[in-house]
Design a protein around this motif. Structure first.
Motif, PDB file in Angstrom:
ATOM      1  N   GLN B 248       0.840  -1.212   0.000  1.00 35.62           N
ATOM      2  CA  GLN B 248       0.000   0.000   0.000  1.00 35.62           C
ATOM      3  C   GLN B 248       0.870   1.255   0.000  1.00 35.62           C
ATOM      4  O   GLN B 248       0.614   2.205  -0.741  1.00 35.62           O
ATOM      5  CB  GLN B 248      -0.892   0.020   1.246  1.00 35.62           C
ATOM      6  N   HIS B 249       1.895   1.252   0.843  1.00 35.09           N
ATOM      7  CA  HIS B 249       2.716   2.455   0.940  1.00 35.09           C
ATOM      8  C   HIS B 249       3.537   2.683  -0.333  1.00 35.09           C
ATOM      9  O   HIS B 249       3.750   3.816  -0.744  1.00 35.09           O
ATOM     10  CB  HIS B 249       3.621   2.363   2.170  1.00 35.09           C
ATOM     11  N   MET B 251       2.528   1.848  -3.289  1.00 34.71           N
ATOM     12  CA  MET B 251       1.540   2.366  -4.243  1.00 34.71           C
ATOM     13  C   MET B 251       1.285   3.849  -3.985  1.00 34.71           C
ATOM     14  O   MET B 251       1.164   4.644  -4.928  1.00 34.71           O
ATOM     15  CB  MET B 251       0.240   1.590  -4.030  1.00 34.71           C
ATOM     16  N   ALA B 252       1.185   4.227  -2.706  1.00 35.11           N
ATOM     17  CA  ALA B 252       0.934   5.633  -2.371  1.00 35.11           C
ATOM     18  C   ALA B 252       2.086   6.511  -2.860  1.00 35.11           C
ATOM     19  O   ALA B 252       1.862   7.589  -3.428  1.00 35.11           O
ATOM     20  CB  ALA B 252       0.745   5.787  -0.859  1.00 35.11           C
ATOM     21  N   ASP B 253       3.305   6.040  -2.677  1.00 33.43           N
ATOM     22  CA  ASP B 253       4.457   6.811  -3.156  1.00 33.43           C
ATOM     23  C   ASP B 253       4.419   6.967  -4.681  1.00 33.43           C
ATOM     24  O   ASP B 253       4.735   8.019  -5.224  1.00 33.43           O
ATOM     25  CB  ASP B 253       5.763   6.120  -2.743  1.00 33.43           C
ATOM     26  N   LEU B 255       1.776   7.038  -6.535  1.00 35.73           N
ATOM     27  CA  LEU B 255       0.733   8.012  -6.864  1.00 35.73           C
ATOM     28  C   LEU B 255       1.250   9.440  -6.664  1.00 35.73           C
ATOM     29  O   LEU B 255       1.051  10.310  -7.521  1.00 35.73           O
ATOM     30  CB  LEU B 255      -0.491   7.777  -5.970  1.00 35.73           C
ATOM     31  N   ILE B 256       1.921   9.674  -5.547  1.00 33.39           N
ATOM     32  CA  ILE B 256       2.457  11.009  -5.259  1.00 33.39           C
ATOM     33  C   ILE B 256       3.406  11.441  -6.372  1.00 33.39           C
ATOM     34  O   ILE B 256       3.334  12.562  -6.878  1.00 33.39           O
ATOM     35  CB  ILE B 256       3.197  11.009  -3.903  1.00 33.39           C
ATOM     36  N   GLU B 257       4.279  10.538  -6.788  1.00 33.67           N
ATOM     37  CA  GLU B 257       5.277  10.889  -7.794  1.00 33.67           C
ATOM     38  C   GLU B 257       4.643  11.107  -9.167  1.00 33.67           C
ATOM     39  O   GLU B 257       5.069  11.979  -9.924  1.00 33.67           O
ATOM     40  CB  GLU B 257       6.378   9.823  -7.867  1.00 33.67           C
TER      41      GLU B 257
END
Lengths: 399, 352
Positions: B248-249, B251-253, B255-257
């Protein structure tokens, strides 16, 4: 798509710039520029200047005495203020509690508290975290049990920023210890810091600063009219406050000011026959963080624009929190490295509010390492970056 | 300040996405007017602005479409338009001709300066002699533009006579799709389009870089969506792997990038007609971010998929290759990091 600012927004920015140039005292901006600790009087003096101009509560509606700035105006003010090395505006009353009272407070609470926030008659602090409730905030254990017209509060709060200056604290307390879910049974309470049973103890941090405190609450009697909103429904308010806290969380202004300082320092530091700025490896490090900042500014403006169009600042603020803090931490790391061997001397006196010792090494040396260590907090507070990634994966990615 | 698309652009973006989802070929894209969106009205198009380029290529990337759009329309076609070549431009917009730009040379990496290919006067015209490297779309292009050093040293721009002797193309398929040729020129007759074209070429490469970054952005989103789907459906240890925090984390990174890249593309599109230093700093900024995030997205998405991500039959692989290869055109991360700093020395501005 149009990246240009409208003429009235540009006029506003120029007003702010002129104000900073004309009104900010040099002794104040020098303290900020050199990373020295600010004291209560510094903040109050800065607030008074803004109050005179009608700019203290840019985010508040006019009806409550605010300037009712648009999201873009708030963004520009932030950038101009940090570029001018202004102290920060304290968020506790203006950014955190104010909007909560406007949304959830009784008429009496709004009438008594809001004008006092604007006038700096009250200094608020935030009673959220506890020793056993950090990222898992809802597991907080400070209790407030009803006894006649009062709540009797027992427990301990921690990481209370500038709590030693505060006369009031807004606080999350457990009013129903038997509630089936930990998020239920929490209430939002306003506490006088001079009540019997309130004790504030400073926590010294590794950079030598004493910004944060522990607050002990022993049989503190709080009148029931100090409850905000409905009893046991405080979690809704807690989350509302956190969302407001995260607006501006990208810290674009701080990052820009930090980058400008980094470039000046790198140009000044010698490296071989030239300057550190001419060292290809160090120049590439600066370039990478500048490029990330250029993009993050636009990401920030996209979120700001969406907020202005009426979309609530939602999980996007988590994105800004993570990226913004990464960038600011990277900049303070590079400043520390740029200072080279002169980052080594621990010059607490040069950073102390009343210190007047001449610094060892260049003027930026004393704050270089302490600020690097201090800014480790950025990815921890306001919901750690891991909590933010959790929010993103749940709310934006549906995982 | 406004981050929404105009109505016309929103419509184009919409119809492009739908057409591409149906698996449109080049003819269908021409019918839709996609090439025309990349040219100004004076040249017979209806767009040509930075945000037109960005939206067309983001959709092409999302669909992982392999088309001559970048080389034929933005790069070589754009240069033809700069030189007022109305007839060839009209043919390109109508889908009747394709073009390519022969500019980079063996050993020149991303900055062919000085050009080793030379132009010599020959009667009323010119002859070009030299080598050009990885000329993308040249095998399909009837119109090959070629840069060459003029006798007095400036960079001239020429249109090669495709059918005359002395022109040798060695064709090759490309990683991620499309074709290119190594070009060997021995006194190839050519028509001079511009005798001092280096700033024209740089400005067109800026637009091509914008197109490429926007295409990369579209590819990143497609890959992100594929990976999200996989995390939701792939079950291991009794639950969907998307329930594991480690993934999950990451994936979150990702998305941010990817949102950072979107911002860099917006910045570049908005500054594509600004003064040279501002424009080129944004080119380099966008190329650095796109290159870095492309690598992150490719490597992370393959890792999170596991072995299936490396198979030919699954949709991820081709997209990952096409995305990774972006860093090999118009300058890679290191090239643009150094260039960004150099350009920064030319301006007192710390940020736009």
């Amino acid at each position: 798509m149009d990246l240009t600012l409208s003429p009235d927004v540009i006029a506003f920015r120029d007003d702010v710039r002129d104000f900073m140039r004309a009104e900010l005292p040099l002794r104040m901006t020098e303290k900020v520029r050199l990373g020295r600790q600010l004291v209560k009087e510094d903040y109050l003096e800065w607030h008074a200047l803004l109050r005179q101009r009608g700019w203290l509560a840019g985010n508040w509606p006019r009806a409550h005495g605010g300037a009712e700035w648009s999201a873009v105006q708030r963004h520009l003010f932030d950038i101009e203020a940090t570029a001018a090395n202004a102290p920060r505006i304290l968020p506790f009353g203006l950014v955190m509690l104010g909007p909560v009272l406007m949304a959830f407070g009784s008429e009496a609470q709004q009438k008594t508290c809001l004008p006092r926030i604007l006038a700096d008659d009250d200094w608020w602090c935030q009673g959220y975290s506890e020793p056993g409730a950090g990222s898992d905030l809802a597991s907080l254990r400070t209790t407030a049990l009803r006894e006649g017209d009062h709540y009797i509060v027992n427990g301990q709060k921690t990481w209370t920023t500038l709590g030693h200056y505060a006369n009031r604290m807004f606080c999350l307390v457990r009013t129903d210890p038997q509630a089936p879910k930990k998020q239920a049974g929490i209430s939002f309470l306003l506490i006088d810091m001079d009540s019997d049973g309130v004790e504030v103890r400073p926590i010294r941090l590794i950079d030598g600063s004493a910004e944060v405190n522990e607050v002990f609450l022993r049989d503190v009697r709080v009148p029931v009219e100090n409850l905000v909103g409905t009893e046991n429904d405080g979690w809704t308010i807690a989350k509302y406050l956190l969302t407001h806290e995260r607006t501006g969380i990208a810290g674009v202004g701080f990052a820009r000011a930090g980058l400008a300082a980094l470039k000046r320092i790198a140009a000044q530091e010698r490296d071989g026959a030239g300057s550190l700025a001419e060292n290809a490896l160090f120049a590439a490090r600066i370039a990478r963080v500048e490029i990330a900042l250029m993009a993050m500014e636009t990401t920030n403006l996209r979120v700001v624009a969406a907020a202005a169009a009426g979309q609530a600042p939602g999980p996007e603020s988590s994105m800004l929190k993570v990226k913004g803090t990464q960038i600011r931490q990277e900049i303070t790391d590079l400043i520390r490295r740029a200072a080279g061997p002169y980052a080594l001397p621990f010059q607490a006196d040069a950073l102390a509010p009343a210190g007047n010792t001449a610094p060892i090494g260049p003027e930026y040396a004393p704050a270089a390492a302490p600020q690097y260590f201090n800014n480790r907090k950025l990815s921890i507070y306001g919901g750690s970056n891991e909590i933010q990634r959790g929010i993103i994966s749940k709310a934006m990615l549906g995982l | 300040m406004d981050f929404t698309l105009t109505e016309t652009r929103a419509m184009l973006s919409d119809s492009l996405r739908r057409t591409l989802q149906r698996g449109a070929d080049w003819a269908a894209l021409v019918d839709l007017g996609a090439p025309a969106a990349l040219f100004s009205e004076e040249m017979g198009g209806f767009g040509g602005a930075g945000f037109d380029i960005a939206l067309v290529f983001e959709e092409l990337g999302r669909a992982c479409a392999v088309t001559p759009m970048l080389d034929s329309c933005v790069l070589a076609g754009g240069l033809l338009a700069d030189c007022g070549e109305e007839a060839p431009v009209a043919a390109i917009i109508a889908g009747e001709a394709q073009a390519a730009l022969a500019h980079w040379e063996p050993g020149s990496r991303y900055a062919p300066d000085p050009l080793m290919t030379v132009a010599q006067p020959m009667g009323q015209g010119w002859q070009i002699t030299g080598h050009k490297a990885v000329v993308v779309n040249a095998p399909e292009a009837g119109l090959i533009l070629c840069s060459a050093r003029m006798p007095e040293g400036a960079a001239g721009l020429f249109l090669l006579d495709r059918d005359a002797g002395g022109l040798d193309l060695r064709d090759t398929p490309l990683m991620g799709g499309g074709t290119a040729a190594e070009i060997d020129l021995r006194a190839v007759p050519a028509r001079l389009l511009h005798a001092d074209a280096s700033s024209l070429i740089e400005a067109r490469i800026a637009r091509a870089a914008l197109a490429q970054c926007a295409e990369a952005l579209g590819l990143m989103q497609a890959i992100r969506d594929l990976t999200l789907d996989y995390l939701r459906t792939r079950t291991q240890f009794g639950r969907p792997i998307g329930q594991f925090q480690a993934l999950q984390h990451r994936m979150a990174d990702m998305l941010i990038e990817v949102e950072q890249v979107r911002s860099a593309v917006i910045n570049l599109a908005g500054q594509i007609d600004s003064d040279r230093v501002t424009r080129e700093r944004h080119v380099s900024a966008a190329k650095v971010l796109t290159g870095e995030v492309a690598r992150l997205v490719c490597e992370e998405s393959i890792q999170m998929h596991g072995g299936i991500g490396l198979t030919e039959e699954y949709a991820l692989g081709q997209r990952a290759i096409r995305l990774s290869m972006c860093d090999h055109r118009f300058g890679d991360i290191d090239h643009h990091l150094a260039r960004f700093t150099e350009l920064g020395r030319l301006t007192a501005e710390t940020a736009p």
